[in-house]
Enzyme design. Structure first.
Site: not given
Ligand code: F6P
Length: 377
Positions: A78, A117, A139, A174, A181, A183, A301-303
């Site tokens: 990143r 990016t 996302d 329940r 994920m 944000h 991260y499974v997603q």
């Molecule tokens: O950008 C994709 C994404 O999966 C977001 O949904 C999530 O908030 C973020 O990356 C978290 O990624 P990392 O923990 O790798 O920084």
């Protein structure tokens, strides 16, 4: 604007979070470029590899057998070239990248990534680097493209997870809160929530009231249904938090002195920190307000893991091969967007910094409300 110097050697990098379909895109660009007699170089670990000059030849052999593989064979990071964190501060290293590209004889660079990016790529393009980008993200929030690869696979994984939570929810009576994920954008949570039949869906675009959610759950109880599934995006905000974030952001944009700006930045960072753990707090509140047992599942991260879906393989191959054509035509700096059945170049400055959130009048929102799903408002 087509550029005249012929493209003979390109670099490819992947940046930001990994996702399914990255390797399919690398393969699409790489194979189509080689067939056009363009040499292809892999850049390791996103922009960091460009800064540190870490590359390897992406020949036919390196591109073989990767279509179905998750993650990225190039590695990712990143790192932001205009704000590289170095000991004791940050440095703009874009000139280092330009010099390294010249040294390696790279006429152009393909950057595969999400909204961060696109911004980094534009900043390099402004320095004179010839750049084409491809949109990837689970996302689905990259602007100016119908969709991005990675999203369809994640949607399938998240939907299956919600499907599987139903058994425990109804067997144990329940509330099951599942965090997905996203944000700043709720596409994944909204899509998987609808497809998985979640009773409550909470997304960043719609601030929620815990009381309204509890009322919706109790109303189900009144009809004899004593379980509920709540799908919440990691960036969903209660009405109170949304107000505090908005005020802190306003304060930051109004700040005139460096001190005031720093204070607003610290306040925003504090808010971000306290917001972490939001899903657990919501679960506790719902348990108290409804009297039902409440459990949390965080998909994390499974997603983003595993093999890409057929839809993502197709999209990545379609955009990747179109990218090779645009490279040869010398069309820079653009993102190769998916527009209907077509792949279309969009000027990078129309994409960078423009996140695609779920519009409040989107048909998915209307459909969710129409089947009685509570969206927290
Ligand atoms: O950008 C994709 C994404 O999966 C977001 O949904 C999530 O908030 C973020 O990356 C978290 O990624 P990392 O923990 O790798 O920084």
């Amino acid at each position: 604007m087509p550029s005249m110097t012929p493209i003979t050697r390109i670099g490819i990098l992947t940046a930001g979070g990994d996702c399914p379909g990255l390797n399919a895109a690398i393969r699409g660009v790489g194979k189509a470029a080689i067939r056009r007699h363009i040499e292809v170089i892999g850049i390791r670990d996103g922009f960091l590899g460009l800064i540190e000059n870490r590359t390897f030849p992406l020949d036919k052999q390196a591109l073989a057998g990767i279509l179905t593989v998750g993650g990225t064979i190039l590695g990712t990071s990143r790192v932001k070239p205009h704000r590289l964190e170095v000991k004791g501060g940050v440095r703009d290293v874009r000139d280092v990248i330009l010099a390294n590209c010249a040294k390696r004889g790279l006429n152009a660079v393909v950057c595969i990534g999400g909204d961060g990016t696109q911004k980094n790529a534009l900043r390099l393009a402004e320095k004179g680097l010839r750049i084409i980008t491809l949109p990837k993200t689970i996302d689905n929030d990259v602007a100016m493209t119908d969709t991005s690869f990675g999203f369809d696979t994640a949607l399938g994984i998240a939907t299956e997870a919600i499907d599987r939570l139903h058994s425990t929810a109804h067997s144990h009576h329940r509330i099951l809160v599942v965090e997905l994920m996203g944000h700043r954008a709720g596409w994944l949570t909204l899509g998987a929530g609808i497809a998985g039949g979640a009773d409550v869906i909470l997304i960043p675009e719609i601030p929620y009231s815990v009381k309204h959610i509890a009322t919706a759950i109790r109303r189900r109880g009144g009809k004899g249904v004593n379980f509920s599934i709540v799908a919440i995006a990691e960036g969903a905000l209660s009405i109170e938090y949304a107000t505090r974030f908005r005020e802190a952001k306003d304060q930051k944009s109004r700040a005139r002195s460096p001190d005031a700006r720093e204070q607003a930045r610290v306040e925003l960072a504090d808010l971000d920190r306290t917001h972490a753990g939001n899903t657990m707090r919501l679960a506790n509140d719902l348990e108290k307000l409804t009297g039902l047992e409440c459990r949390v599942t965080i998909l994390g991260y499974v997603q983003r893991g595993g093999a890409p879906s057929a839809v993502d393989r197709l999209l990545a191959t379609r955009l990747g091969t179109a990218c090779a054509e645009l490279l040869q035509e010398g069309v820079f700096p653009v993102m190769v967007a998916a527009r209907g059945e077509r792949a279309q170049p969009v000027p990078l400055d129309q994409v960078a910094g423009k996140r695609k959130q779920v519009p409040l009048d989107h048909p998915w929102i209307a459909a969710a409300r129409a089947v009685g799903t509570c969206l927290g408002d």
